[in-house]
Design an enzyme around this catalytic site. Structure first.
Site, mmCIF file in Angstrom:
data_model
loop_
_atom_site.group_PDB
_atom_site.id
_atom_site.type_symbol
_atom_site.label_atom_id
_atom_site.label_comp_id
_atom_site.label_asym_id
_atom_site.label_seq_id
_atom_site.Cartn_x
_atom_site.Cartn_y
_atom_site.Cartn_z
ATOM 1 C CB CYS A 1 -17.439 0.586 2.357
ATOM 2 S SG CYS A 1 -16.226 1.633 1.312
ATOM 3 C CG HIS B 1 -15.471 -3.313 3.080
ATOM 4 N ND1 HIS B 1 -16.718 -3.589 2.213
ATOM 5 C CD2 HIS B 1 -14.777 -2.415 2.548
ATOM 6 C CE1 HIS B 1 -16.729 -2.668 1.271
ATOM 7 N NE2 HIS B 1 -15.684 -1.880 1.459
ATOM 8 C CD GLU C 1 -18.352 -6.391 3.386
ATOM 9 O OE1 GLU C 1 -18.061 -5.843 2.528
ATOM 10 O OE2 GLU C 1 -18.338 -5.951 4.588
#
Length: 152
Positions: free
Chosen positions: A25, A126, A128
């Site tokens: 990002c 993202h 994660e």
């Protein structure tokens, strides 16, 4: 401004050492700027919708199509159905040495990589925030190889 300067110096030092790097990002955006690229300041004006960040503070999900023959394709395959994103900026001009490797279905760039480096992959989403750990597994594998090559 201090954050930008510090993070850009850190990223530049990592690239100089050819450290395996996964830019996520903001890191993706910084990598592009470091390489002389620029950003679209408000992506919805460019693509005509809010699909990359429908609600502030909540991840949106969308698919990405991954370019054949890229490092990213070797990790994730030709398509990723549900990346999680929360951004309103995108990439305009792509920085020097970066190869475009994935796009959202609206045509906006979602990933790039530097094939001249051992492992430099940037994604605008993202990973994660999702269940798919393959990008992190690839980073760890490359970090272990980097360490082993230096005999430590």
């Amino acid at each position: 401004a201090h954050r930008d300067a510090g993070e850009l110096r850190l990223l530049e030092a990592a690239l100089e050492r050819d450290l395996p790097t996964l830019a996520i990002c903001r890191g993706f955006q910084l990598l592009n700027v470091l390489r002389g690229g620029d950003l679209i300041q408000h992506l919805p004006e460019e693509v005509g919708h809010e699909g990359h960040r429908e609600t502030l503070g909540v991840f949106s999900e969308h698919a990405v199509v991954i370019e054949a023959g890229t490092r990213l394709e070797s990790i994730l395959g030709p398509r990723h159905e549900a990346v999680r994103s929360s951004h309103h900026q995108g990439v305009g001009r792509v920085g020097a040495g970066l190869v475009e490797s994935a796009y959202a279905e609206d045509g906006s760039l979602e990933a790039f990589e530097d094939p001249s480096k051992q492992f430099v992959v940037g994604v605008l989403w993202h990973p994660e925030a999702g269940e798919d750990a393959r990008l992190f597994e690839a980073l760890v594998e490359q970090a272990a190889a980097y360490r082993a090559a230096r005999g430590r």
